[in-house]
Design an enzyme around this catalytic site. Structure first.
Site, PDB file in Angstrom:
ATOM      1  CB  THR A   1      -0.919   0.057   1.227  1.00 47.95           C
ATOM      2  OG1 THR A   1      -0.092   0.185   2.377  1.00 47.95           O
ATOM      3  CG2 THR A   1      -1.772  -1.178   1.349  1.00 47.95           C
TER       4      THR A   1
ATOM      5  CE  LYS B   1     -13.364  13.792  13.133  1.00 47.32           C
ATOM      6  NZ  LYS B   1     -12.088  13.136  12.928  1.00 47.32           N
TER       7      LYS B   1
HETATM    8  P1  ADP Z   1      -3.878   3.705  -0.356  1.00 49.62           P
HETATM    9  O1  ADP Z   1      -4.905   3.209   0.604  1.00 49.62           O
HETATM   10  O2  ADP Z   1      -2.532   3.268  -0.014  1.00 49.62           O
HETATM   11  O3  ADP Z   1      -4.023   5.160  -0.709  1.00 49.62           O
HETATM   12  P2  ADP Z   1      -5.371   2.360  -2.359  1.00 49.62           P
HETATM   13  O4  ADP Z   1      -5.140   2.420  -3.807  1.00 49.62           O
HETATM   14  O5  ADP Z   1      -5.573   1.063  -1.744  1.00 49.62           O
HETATM   15  O6  ADP Z   1      -4.123   2.997  -1.749  1.00 49.62           O
HETATM   16  O7  ADP Z   1      -6.521   3.373  -1.992  1.00 49.62           O
HETATM   17  C1  ADP Z   1      -7.726   3.007  -1.401  1.00 49.62           C
HETATM   18  C2  ADP Z   1      -8.465   4.234  -1.002  1.00 49.62           C
HETATM   19  O8  ADP Z   1      -8.704   5.092  -2.114  1.00 49.62           O
HETATM   20  C3  ADP Z   1      -9.835   3.938  -0.470  1.00 49.62           C
HETATM   21  O9  ADP Z   1      -9.787   3.541   0.876  1.00 49.62           O
HETATM   22  C4  ADP Z   1     -10.536   5.288  -0.664  1.00 49.62           C
HETATM   23  O10 ADP Z   1     -10.223   6.205   0.360  1.00 49.62           O
HETATM   24  C5  ADP Z   1      -9.925   5.791  -1.935  1.00 49.62           C
HETATM   25  N1  ADP Z   1     -10.830   5.502  -3.051  1.00 49.62           N
HETATM   26  C6  ADP Z   1     -10.743   4.519  -3.952  1.00 49.62           C
HETATM   27  N2  ADP Z   1     -11.749   4.591  -4.850  1.00 49.62           N
HETATM   28  C7  ADP Z   1     -12.505   5.654  -4.495  1.00 49.62           C
HETATM   29  C8  ADP Z   1     -13.696   6.264  -5.011  1.00 49.62           C
HETATM   30  N3  ADP Z   1     -14.308   5.825  -6.100  1.00 49.62           N
HETATM   31  N4  ADP Z   1     -14.175   7.335  -4.350  1.00 49.62           N
HETATM   32  C9  ADP Z   1     -13.578   7.819  -3.249  1.00 49.62           C
HETATM   33  N5  ADP Z   1     -12.462   7.299  -2.731  1.00 49.62           N
HETATM   34  C10 ADP Z   1     -11.918   6.232  -3.338  1.00 49.62           C
END
Ligand code: ADP
Length: 542
Positions: A186, A439
């Protein structure tokens, strides 16, 4: 009493065997690092994946050993996807956009044995190879006569020399479907990066669920362009779903700018594309400047961060392209939700349909979701109550690699770090990442909502909302804005643009114009870095 059905383990090798047998002549097209277009078929992918498998066996790597890649989306990377995992080794896709020190740290943590990299990333490998203590073999993804001399990288050889001399016959081994198949770290916005370790079973189930009509709806009639990188979460599982369905694949290589992507879509008659919002931002800007239209693109899946409503309507209204808004994360392989309508929605007006399409969507079969309040109790699915989003399912992690960070689960559920609502029809909408929520005076302001309004302004190219300390309200939102080239908007005009679009207390206190917003390795806005850039900023009202 047990059922009397054959028990075949779900293995990644079966995908490429299927594609070869049933869709052997379907094309796989790649824009190469060399700049030219490479074109071959699933039959060739299968043949060369077997050669990769033989080459790995010759290296006498153990079952489960990690083989790293540092590569763009392209055919050689695809061969490694099948060749490495198919033999029972673990494909470790490294993100080249990370800092070299972080890449070295990750390679050591994963204990990578082999490193396969695109020529674009030679400078990274030169900088880190002496620090990567476990890597024994370096393979550069190029022809035999293109290996650069005097790199100082021990035993560097070309991919074509390494695998090209190997026999093209190979019997894929049969083993436990729960064996690890690939891994992805990640982005590590907090603390050291942690790895999700996918299994053959989780990968096949995820690819199958992802291909279903109410997910990405993939078929042998599709021509798919995954702009989403193969170095992050297996390009959302698309290479696997494509082999499973026989869809034609088109890979953009390193050319991710709007012009190159648009030209590839047109030249290859792509009907389905996948990527994060920032990529489409560049493409839409390119199309608007040249008054261009698509001739074949019909749908695009957008996720990785919230897709601004203005982008969904631009695709729909200007270009006739359906946007599938999707949500997921590295720990979820990544697909969790995709936004598609239900039968009862078909009679709605376009405007009402659009209201649904803006949400992140319904959980696909296999992903169970719930939202909980601060007390950990379930919140209602009424589209209003928001709380921490938790998930569980067969392609969601149970632990991080090497148990890093302790057990991530709470009573069997994985907390996503996202805050969301779920409505009575099961449509989930992300309000924010929990660490980005503002917040203010005991109320929560969604930074995504604040950004979406700014993004709808014609002069705004990019917008990031962050909370600033406030003596009375605790925090207040401000919006950092990058203007479109040649366009202008003043602070007052932009703040006035919020009137009537959100509640008064949700309007940001200030607008800060910036040249760029820092993006992380996967194209997401890095609000932590933006906060550092704005560390001397003072709120006008504070
Ligand atoms: P990291 O968590 O390391 O940034 P990821 O690629 O796993 O990498 O990201 C996941 C996060 O990305 C989700 O938990 C969310 O916060 C955000 N995310 C992914 N897709 C969407 C979406 N369609 N809308 C809003 N947030 C999103």
């Amino acid at each position: 009493m047990l059922g009397l059905m054959q028990n075949h383990p779900l293995l990644i090798s079966s995908l490429i065997e299927f594609a070869e047998k049933h869709h052997g002549d379907a094309e796989v097209v790649s824009r190469r690092v060399e700049g030219d277009i490479h074109r071959y078929t699933y039959k060739d992918v299968a043949t060369r994946s077997r050669q990769v498998a033989n080459a790995l066996d010759r290296m006498q790597l153990a079952f489960g050993d990690r083989v790293a890649t540092l590569a763009w989306n392209g055919y050689r990377h695809l061969e490694l996807y099948f060749g490495v995992s198919g033999t029972g080794r673990v494909l470790h896709t490294l993100n080249p956009r990370l800092h070299p020190e972080q890449i070295a740290w990750i390679a050591n943590h994963a204990e990578d044995q082999v490193m396969c990299f695109d020529m674009s990333f030679l400078p990274i490998i030169k900088a880190v190879h002496s620090k990567c203590s476990t890597i024994k073999h370096y393979i550069v993804l190029c022809d035999a006569d293109k290996v650069p001399a005097d790199t100082g990288i021990p035993g560097l050889q070309s991919y074509e020399a390494w695998m090209g001399a190997q026999p093209s016959t190979y019997t894929w081994p049969i083993f436990d479907e729960n064996s690890a198949s690939s891994m992805c770290y990640t982005s590590g916005t907090t603390g050291n990066p942690k790895a999700a370790l996918y299994s053959h079973r989780s990968t096949i189930l995820h690819a199958m669920a992802g291909a279903m009509p109410d997910a990405l709806s993939m078929s042998a009639r599709d021509c798919l362009l995954p702009v989403v990188p193969m170095f992050h979460v297996n390009a959302w599982g698309l290479p696997y779903s494509a082999a499973m369905t026989g869809a034609k694949l088109v890979f953009p290589g390193p050319a991710m700018d709007g012009k190159s992507i648009f030209e590839l879509i047109e030249a290859e008659k792509v009907n389905f594309a996948a990527g994060v919002p920032t990529v489409w931002q560049m493409m839409i800007a390119h199309m608007q400047s040249g008054n261009l239209k698509f001739s074949t693109l019909k749908r695009t899946v957008i996720g990785g961060s919230a897709c601004p409503p203005a982008m969904i309507t631009a695709f729909n209204d200007l270009y006739g392209v359906e946007v599938l808004h999707a949500w997921g994360m590295t720990e979820m392989s990544p697909l969790g939700t995709v936004c598609t309508l239900k039968n009862k929605h078909l009679a709605l007006s376009d405007a009402d349909k659009m209201k649904i399409r803006l949400k992140q969507g319904r959980g696909i079969f296999g992903v169970d979701m719930k939202i909980v309040g601060d007390d950990g109790k379930d919140l209602p699915w009424d589209g209003k109550a928001y709380g921490d989003l938790l998930v569980k399912g067969p392609w969601i992690i149970s632990d991080y690699f090497k148990g890093e960070g302790g057990s991530p689960l709470v009573d069997g559920w994985f907390p996503t770090g996202d805050v969301a609502t779920i409505d009575a029809d099961g449509y989930m909408q992300i309000t924010d990442r929990s660490k980005d929520v503002i917040k203010s005076g005991g109320e929560w302001i969604s930074s995504i909502d604040v950004e979406n309004v700014a993004m709808a302004h014609p002069s705004v190219a990019m917008a990031a909302c962050i909370g600033m300390k406030h003596p009375k309200w605790d925090e207040r939102p401000i919006i950092a804005v990058v203007k479109k080239p040649g366009m202008d908007v003043s602070r007052e005009e932009l703040l006035a643009f919020y009137e009537g679009k959100t509640a008064k207390w949700q309007i940001p206190d200030d607008v800060v114009f910036v040249d760029s917003i820092p993006l992380g390795g996967t194209g997401k806005m890095m609000k932590t870095r933006l906060r550092e850039v704005l560390k001397d900023y003072k709120l006008p009202s504070a």
